[in-house]
Design a protein around this motif. Structure first.
Motif, PDB file in Angstrom:
ATOM      1  N   SER A 158       0.797  -1.222   0.000  1.00 58.85           N
ATOM      2  CA  SER A 158       0.000   0.000   0.000  1.00 58.85           C
ATOM      3  C   SER A 158       0.834   1.279   0.000  1.00 58.85           C
ATOM      4  N   TRP A 159       2.107   1.199   0.383  1.00 56.67           N
ATOM      5  CA  TRP A 159       2.978   2.375   0.369  1.00 56.67           C
ATOM      6  C   TRP A 159       3.440   2.720  -1.049  1.00 56.67           C
ATOM      7  N   ASP A 160       3.194   1.846  -1.994  1.00 58.94           N
ATOM      8  CA  ASP A 160       3.698   2.048  -3.350  1.00 58.94           C
ATOM      9  C   ASP A 160       2.723   2.791  -4.261  1.00 58.94           C
ATOM     10  N   ALA A 161       2.032   3.763  -3.707  1.00 65.07           N
ATOM     11  CA  ALA A 161       1.181   4.625  -4.528  1.00 65.07           C
ATOM     12  C   ALA A 161       2.094   5.450  -5.435  1.00 65.07           C
ATOM     13  N   PRO A 162       1.589   5.851  -6.591  1.00 57.22           N
ATOM     14  CA  PRO A 162       2.435   6.662  -7.481  1.00 57.22           C
ATOM     15  C   PRO A 162       2.904   7.943  -6.791  1.00 57.22           C
ATOM     16  N   ALA A 163       4.126   8.324  -7.098  1.00 58.19           N
ATOM     17  CA  ALA A 163       4.673   9.563  -6.535  1.00 58.19           C
ATOM     18  C   ALA A 163       3.873  10.735  -7.078  1.00 58.19           C
ATOM     19  N   ARG A 164       3.557  11.685  -6.195  1.00 56.43           N
ATOM     20  CA  ARG A 164       2.811  12.871  -6.591  1.00 56.43           C
ATOM     21  C   ARG A 164       3.295  14.043  -5.759  1.00 56.43           C
ATOM     22  N   ALA A 165       2.926  15.223  -6.158  1.00 57.09           N
ATOM     23  CA  ALA A 165       3.271  16.415  -5.380  1.00 57.09           C
ATOM     24  C   ALA A 165       2.424  16.411  -4.102  1.00 57.09           C
ATOM     25  N   VAL A 166       3.067  16.683  -2.973  1.00 61.65           N
ATOM     26  CA  VAL A 166       2.394  16.771  -1.681  1.00 61.65           C
ATOM     27  C   VAL A 166       2.750  18.136  -1.102  1.00 61.65           C
ATOM     28  N   THR A 167       1.743  18.957  -0.838  1.00 59.79           N
ATOM     29  CA  THR A 167       1.972  20.271  -0.236  1.00 59.79           C
ATOM     30  C   THR A 167       1.641  20.190   1.245  1.00 59.79           C
ATOM     31  N   VAL A 168       2.636  20.517   2.068  1.00 60.73           N
ATOM     32  CA  VAL A 168       2.499  20.437   3.521  1.00 60.73           C
ATOM     33  C   VAL A 168       2.312  21.849   4.065  1.00 60.73           C
ATOM     34  N   PRO A 169       1.172  22.111   4.708  1.00 59.04           N
ATOM     35  CA  PRO A 169       0.950  23.455   5.254  1.00 59.04           C
ATOM     36  C   PRO A 169       1.826  23.684   6.487  1.00 59.04           C
ATOM     37  N   PRO A 170       2.037  24.938   6.884  1.00 62.02           N
ATOM     38  CA  PRO A 170       2.794  25.195   8.118  1.00 62.02           C
ATOM     39  C   PRO A 170       2.175  24.418   9.285  1.00 62.02           C
ATOM     40  N   GLY A 171       3.020  23.726  10.029  1.00 65.03           N
ATOM     41  CA  GLY A 171       2.565  22.897  11.145  1.00 65.03           C
ATOM     42  C   GLY A 171       2.118  21.512  10.720  1.00 65.03           C
ATOM     43  N   GLY A 172       2.001  21.263   9.420  1.00 60.60           N
ATOM     44  CA  GLY A 172       1.563  19.963   8.912  1.00 60.60           C
ATOM     45  C   GLY A 172       2.722  18.999   8.758  1.00 60.60           C
ATOM     46  N   THR A 173       2.396  17.744   8.451  1.00 64.66           N
ATOM     47  CA  THR A 173       3.418  16.713   8.285  1.00 64.66           C
ATOM     48  C   THR A 173       3.156  15.877   7.040  1.00 64.66           C
ATOM     49  N   ALA A 174       4.229  15.281   6.550  1.00 62.16           N
ATOM     50  CA  ALA A 174       4.181  14.286   5.479  1.00 62.16           C
ATOM     51  C   ALA A 174       5.057  13.129   5.940  1.00 62.16           C
ATOM     52  N   ARG A 175       4.878  11.985   5.314  1.00 59.26           N
ATOM     53  CA  ARG A 175       5.690  10.834   5.707  1.00 59.26           C
ATOM     54  C   ARG A 175       6.117  10.027   4.494  1.00 59.26           C
ATOM     55  N   ALA A 176       7.220   9.345   4.681  1.00 58.82           N
ATOM     56  CA  ALA A 176       7.747   8.419   3.684  1.00 58.82           C
ATOM     57  C   ALA A 176       8.252   7.202   4.455  1.00 58.82           C
ATOM     58  N   ARG A 177       8.662   6.173   3.754  1.00 57.46           N
ATOM     59  CA  ARG A 177       9.132   4.958   4.419  1.00 57.46           C
ATOM     60  C   ARG A 177      10.409   4.470   3.762  1.00 57.46           C
ATOM     61  N   VAL A 178      11.288   3.923   4.611  1.00 59.17           N
ATOM     62  CA  VAL A 178      12.531   3.314   4.160  1.00 59.17           C
ATOM     63  C   VAL A 178      12.446   1.825   4.506  1.00 59.17           C
ATOM     64  N   LEU A 179      12.847   0.977   3.573  1.00 59.49           N
ATOM     65  CA  LEU A 179      12.828  -0.477   3.775  1.00 59.49           C
ATOM     66  C   LEU A 179      14.200  -1.069   3.504  1.00 59.49           C
ATOM     67  N   TRP A 180      14.560  -2.104   4.247  1.00 54.23           N
ATOM     68  CA  TRP A 180      15.766  -2.861   3.956  1.00 54.23           C
ATOM     69  C   TRP A 180      15.619  -4.259   4.525  1.00 54.23           C
ATOM     70  N   ARG A 181      16.464  -5.150   4.098  1.00 58.00           N
ATOM     71  CA  ARG A 181      16.474  -6.523   4.609  1.00 58.00           C
ATOM     72  C   ARG A 181      17.797  -6.786   5.300  1.00 58.00           C
ATOM     73  N   ASN A 182      17.720  -7.587   6.339  1.00 53.05           N
ATOM     74  CA  ASN A 182      18.921  -8.049   7.035  1.00 53.05           C
ATOM     75  C   ASN A 182      19.203  -9.466   6.572  1.00 53.05           C
ATOM     76  N   THR A 183      19.434  -9.619   5.283  1.00 47.12           N
ATOM     77  CA  THR A 183      19.727 -10.929   4.703  1.00 47.12           C
ATOM     78  C   THR A 183      21.232 -11.040   4.507  1.00 47.12           C
ATOM     79  N   VAL A 184      21.798 -12.132   5.006  1.00 51.18           N
ATOM     80  CA  VAL A 184      23.232 -12.364   4.853  1.00 51.18           C
ATOM     81  C   VAL A 184      23.409 -13.651   4.068  1.00 51.18           C
TER      82      VAL A 184
END
Length: 181
Positions: free
Chosen positions: A108-134
């Protein structure tokens, strides 16, 4: 047990209870340390913070929150720009891909990238993923992420809780900014 022994026992118990009441309580909690310069600064009107790392079955996920601490709306375009750094703040040889697929299946995090306007005091979020595979070789352990909200913006240093245990995959994935409101 004699009456004297019972009375003495009761007196000693009462004395112990009274002493406990007068004893100092637990030590106070240490004051919350002030935020580090990287989290307290309002660089170009925005502040980036790292969320907790969620680890399950070798897949790691961490949120990045952008707070608009400025006085004007702040527009984000697409993905944060992320670099992986070691404990000396030198770049680590890791491929950073946009979207979950370099590391995991689409979700569900893989929605198409789009412009996001954050008002003063507002927030936006993104996510970072990685694997601990050795599989073979030396695992990569990194300490910091250098994150710019958009290409060309000033980078801010984030310290993921526990660091980044990237295994030997050499990959990190970043999802696009979304409105957190």
């Amino acid at each position: 047990m004699t009456t004297v022994s019972r009375r003495l026992g009761a007196l000693l118990s009462a004395g112990a209870l009274l002493a406990a009441c007068d004893a100092p309580g637990p030590p106070p909690l240490p004051p919350t340390p002030p935020p580090t310069a990287t989290t307290a600064a309002c660089v170009d009107g925005v502040r980036l913070t790292a969320g907790p790392v969620d680890a399950a079955s070798g897949l790691r996920a961490m949120g990045i929150v952008l707070e608009n601490c400025g006085t004007r709306p702040y527009t984000l375009h697409g993905f944060p720009v992320v670099r992986v750094l070691d404990d000396q703040r030198a770049a680590v040889d890791v491929t950073v891909g946009n979207g979950s697929e370099p590391v995991s299946a689409k979700d569900s995090w893989d929605a198409p990238a789009r412009a996001v306007t954050v008002p003063p005091g507002g927030t936006a979020r993104a996510r970072v993923l990685w694997r601990n595979t050795v599989t073979a070789g030396d695992p990569v352990i990194a300490t910091y992420l250098s994150v710019a909200p958009t290409k060309g913006a000033k980078e801010q240093l984030l310290t993921p809780d526990g660091g980044l245990d990237l295994g030997t995959t050499g990959r990190l994935a970043v999802n696009a900014w979304t409105d957190a409101g």
